[in-house]
Write a protein that holds these residues in place. Structure first.
Motif, PDB file in Angstrom:
ATOM      1  N   ALA A 154       0.819  -1.213   0.000  1.00  0.00           N
ATOM      2  CA  ALA A 154       0.000   0.000   0.000  1.00  0.00           C
ATOM      3  C   ALA A 154       0.852   1.263   0.000  1.00  0.00           C
ATOM      4  CB  ALA A 154      -0.932  -0.003   1.210  1.00  0.00           C
ATOM      5  N   LEU A 155       2.013   1.213   0.641  1.00  0.00           N
ATOM      6  CA  LEU A 155       2.902   2.383   0.661  1.00  0.00           C
ATOM      7  C   LEU A 155       3.441   2.716  -0.730  1.00  0.00           C
ATOM      8  CD1 LEU A 155       4.870   1.620   3.947  1.00  0.00           C
ATOM      9  CD2 LEU A 155       3.442   3.638   3.541  1.00  0.00           C
ATOM     10  N   GLY A 156       3.453   1.718  -1.610  1.00  0.00           N
ATOM     11  CA  GLY A 156       3.919   1.933  -2.978  1.00  0.00           C
ATOM     12  C   GLY A 156       2.806   1.925  -3.999  1.00  0.00           C
ATOM     13  N   ALA A 157       1.538   2.021  -3.560  1.00  0.00           N
ATOM     14  CA  ALA A 157       0.392   1.958  -4.471  1.00  0.00           C
ATOM     15  C   ALA A 157       0.377   3.139  -5.430  1.00  0.00           C
ATOM     16  CB  ALA A 157      -0.909   1.923  -3.672  1.00  0.00           C
ATOM     17  N   GLY A 158      -0.300   2.969  -6.556  1.00  0.00           N
ATOM     18  CA  GLY A 158      -0.386   4.038  -7.543  1.00  0.00           C
ATOM     19  C   GLY A 158      -1.266   5.199  -7.111  1.00  0.00           C
ATOM     20  N   ASP A 159      -2.222   4.947  -6.241  1.00  0.00           N
ATOM     21  CA  ASP A 159      -3.160   5.956  -5.756  1.00  0.00           C
ATOM     22  C   ASP A 159      -2.577   6.645  -4.517  1.00  0.00           C
ATOM     23  OD1 ASP A 159      -5.269   7.385  -4.594  1.00  0.00           O
ATOM     24  OD2 ASP A 159      -6.775   5.933  -5.256  1.00  0.00           O
ATOM     25  N   SER A 160      -2.413   7.971  -4.587  1.00  0.00           N
ATOM     26  CA  SER A 160      -1.799   8.689  -3.468  1.00  0.00           C
ATOM     27  C   SER A 160      -2.641   8.601  -2.198  1.00  0.00           C
ATOM     28  CB  SER A 160      -1.562  10.151  -3.832  1.00  0.00           C
ATOM     29  OG  SER A 160      -2.777  10.822  -4.093  1.00  0.00           O
ATOM     30  N   SER A 161      -3.975   8.495  -2.333  1.00  0.00           N
ATOM     31  CA  SER A 161      -4.815   8.389  -1.143  1.00  0.00           C
ATOM     32  C   SER A 161      -4.588   7.063  -0.422  1.00  0.00           C
ATOM     33  CB  SER A 161      -6.290   8.551  -1.505  1.00  0.00           C
ATOM     34  OG  SER A 161      -6.733   7.497  -2.349  1.00  0.00           O
ATOM     35  N   VAL A 162      -4.294   6.015  -1.184  1.00  0.00           N
ATOM     36  CA  VAL A 162      -3.974   4.723  -0.580  1.00  0.00           C
ATOM     37  C   VAL A 162      -2.631   4.821   0.145  1.00  0.00           C
ATOM     38  CG1 VAL A 162      -3.444   2.295  -1.052  1.00  0.00           C
ATOM     39  CG2 VAL A 162      -5.320   3.432  -2.275  1.00  0.00           C
ATOM     40  N   ARG A 163      -1.664   5.468  -0.488  1.00  0.00           N
ATOM     41  CA  ARG A 163      -0.350   5.637   0.150  1.00  0.00           C
ATOM     42  C   ARG A 163      -0.468   6.471   1.427  1.00  0.00           C
ATOM     43  NH1 ARG A 163       0.992   7.138  -5.111  1.00  0.00           N
ATOM     44  NH2 ARG A 163       1.777   9.187  -4.459  1.00  0.00           N
ATOM     45  N   LEU A 202      -0.372   6.672   7.334  1.00  0.00           N
ATOM     46  CA  LEU A 202      -1.094   6.926   8.582  1.00  0.00           C
ATOM     47  C   LEU A 202      -1.140   5.660   9.437  1.00  0.00           C
ATOM     48  CD1 LEU A 202      -2.911   8.651  10.419  1.00  0.00           C
ATOM     49  CD2 LEU A 202      -4.851   7.994   8.974  1.00  0.00           C
ATOM     50  N   ALA A 203      -1.436   4.537   8.791  1.00  0.00           N
ATOM     51  CA  ALA A 203      -1.488   3.264   9.517  1.00  0.00           C
ATOM     52  C   ALA A 203      -0.128   2.910  10.107  1.00  0.00           C
ATOM     53  CB  ALA A 203      -1.964   2.159   8.580  1.00  0.00           C
ATOM     54  N   ALA A 204       0.946   3.196   9.358  1.00  0.00           N
ATOM     55  CA  ALA A 204       2.298   2.893   9.836  1.00  0.00           C
ATOM     56  C   ALA A 204       2.632   3.703  11.078  1.00  0.00           C
ATOM     57  CB  ALA A 204       3.316   3.151   8.733  1.00  0.00           C
ATOM     58  N   GLY A 205       2.161   4.951  11.125  1.00  0.00           N
ATOM     59  CA  GLY A 205       2.409   5.782  12.301  1.00  0.00           C
ATOM     60  C   GLY A 205       1.490   5.467  13.462  1.00  0.00           C
ATOM     61  N   PRO A 251       6.250  11.197  -4.472  1.00  0.00           N
ATOM     62  CA  PRO A 251       6.047  12.467  -5.167  1.00  0.00           C
ATOM     63  C   PRO A 251       5.044  13.406  -4.498  1.00  0.00           C
ATOM     64  CG  PRO A 251       4.815  10.730  -6.264  1.00  0.00           C
ATOM     65  CD  PRO A 251       5.591  10.065  -5.162  1.00  0.00           C
ATOM     66  N   ASP A 252       4.191  12.880  -3.625  1.00  0.00           N
ATOM     67  CA  ASP A 252       3.113  13.681  -3.040  1.00  0.00           C
ATOM     68  C   ASP A 252       3.550  14.297  -1.709  1.00  0.00           C
ATOM     69  OD1 ASP A 252       0.591  13.899  -1.168  1.00  0.00           O
ATOM     70  OD2 ASP A 252      -0.196  13.919  -3.221  1.00  0.00           O
ATOM     71  N   PHE A 253       3.416  15.615  -1.596  1.00  0.00           N
ATOM     72  CA  PHE A 253       3.860  16.314  -0.381  1.00  0.00           C
ATOM     73  C   PHE A 253       3.169  15.786   0.873  1.00  0.00           C
ATOM     74  CE2 PHE A 253       2.839  19.588   2.750  1.00  0.00           C
ATOM     75  CZ  PHE A 253       4.102  19.953   3.169  1.00  0.00           C
ATOM     76  N   PHE A 254       1.843  15.604   0.791  1.00  0.00           N
ATOM     77  CA  PHE A 254       1.095  15.188   1.981  1.00  0.00           C
ATOM     78  C   PHE A 254       1.470  13.777   2.423  1.00  0.00           C
ATOM     79  CE2 PHE A 254      -1.528  18.445  -0.078  1.00  0.00           C
ATOM     80  CZ  PHE A 254      -1.639  19.347   0.977  1.00  0.00           C
ATOM     81  N   VAL A 255       1.733  12.912   1.466  1.00  0.00           N
ATOM     82  CA  VAL A 255       2.175  11.560   1.810  1.00  0.00           C
ATOM     83  C   VAL A 255       3.559  11.615   2.451  1.00  0.00           C
ATOM     84  CG1 VAL A 255       2.657   9.234   0.971  1.00  0.00           C
ATOM     85  CG2 VAL A 255       0.784  10.558  -0.039  1.00  0.00           C
ATOM     86  N   ARG A 256       4.447  12.425   1.878  1.00  0.00           N
ATOM     87  CA  ARG A 256       5.783  12.569   2.470  1.00  0.00           C
ATOM     88  C   ARG A 256       5.688  13.051   3.917  1.00  0.00           C
ATOM     89  NH1 ARG A 256       7.134  15.122  -2.406  1.00  0.00           N
ATOM     90  NH2 ARG A 256       7.419  17.135  -1.381  1.00  0.00           N
ATOM     91  N   ASP A 257       4.798  14.004   4.150  1.00  0.00           N
ATOM     92  CA  ASP A 257       4.639  14.538   5.502  1.00  0.00           C
ATOM     93  C   ASP A 257       4.138  13.458   6.455  1.00  0.00           C
ATOM     94  OD1 ASP A 257       5.205  17.017   6.733  1.00  0.00           O
ATOM     95  OD2 ASP A 257       3.067  17.344   7.110  1.00  0.00           O
TER      96      ASP A 257
END
Length: 225
Positions: free
Chosen positions: A16-25, A30-33, A52-58
């Motif tokens: 899921a962390l590498g999924a194509g959909d940024s909302s899934v990532r 979130l689940a990992a934290g 590539p997504d700022f919010f996911v990186r955060d």
């Protein structure tokens, strides 16, 4: 990939962390934290380097801060030597959030002067958080050597980092204002005004600094009265 830390990884979460959909990532980060697992440290750090997504990186950064520092910090220090700019930048950002001052020796001059603006900006922000007492002046000199670098966003980042150090930056600001380079002078003067009045805003400070520099020495003397 096999983790070198902690317990076995949850393969579904890794996928899921590498999924194509940024909302899934995002949900995966979130689940990992939410359920911190040291076995994910390598996956989280490596995902930071390419996400590539700022919010996911955060969210990835937040997940890493939820893990024990003795697990994350050594791995993040390794990333500071990465050939990938985003890996260096995100590692610096995460280290600044963790706040372990023992990391200070790893914030090298090469990182503070990194050719990639995002890496340098992250290094500046990390440095002013992690600098040990008594070393602020040396850091101020290193940062001020880059007055005039980059666009307004880069210059604002540098000024904010310097202002965080407080009054210790006054000598380097005076040196910058006396520079023969008009771009350096304008940046130093804008930083000076930001130090005196943090609520004044960056854009007005830059515009006023440029106006004063354009007027020349006489204009500076009139403005300082």
């Amino acid at each position: 990939m096999n983790s070198t830390h902690g317990t076995a990884q949850d393969p579904r979460l890794v996928d899921a962390l590498g999924a194509g959909d940024s909302s899934v990532r995002l949900q995966a980060a979130l689940a990992a934290g939410t359920r911190p697992d040291g076995g994910l440290v390598d996956v989280l750090v490596e995902r930071c380097a390419v996400e590539p997504d700022f919010f996911v990186r955060d969210m990835l950064t937040w997940a890493l801060t939820r893990l024990p520092a003795e697990v994350t910090v050594p791995r993040l220090r390794e990333e500071l030597r990465s050939g990938r700019a985003q890996a260096r930048s995100q590692a610096l950002h995460t280290l600044s959030k963790i706040g372990d001052r023992g990391v200070w020796p790893a914030i090298t001059r090469s990182l503070l002067h990194d050719a990639d603006d995002e890496v340098a900006r992250s290094a500046w922000r990390a440095a002013v958080v992690l600098v040990p007492a008594g070393e602020e002046q040396g850091l101020a000199v290193d940062l001020a050597a880059q007055f005039g670098r980059g666009d307004r966003h880069v210059q604002l980042s540098l000024s904010r980092a310097l202002v965080t150090l407080g009054d210790v930056i006054e000598p380097v600001l005076r040196a910058g204002v006396a520079s023969a380079d008009p771009v350096v002078r304008a940046h130093a003067r804008a930083t000076q005004r930001l130090l005196l009045d943090p609520d004044a805003g960056w854009e007005p400070a830059v515009d006023e600094a440029k106006r004063i520099v354009a007027l020349g020495a006489d204009g500076v003397r009139r403005a300082d009265r």
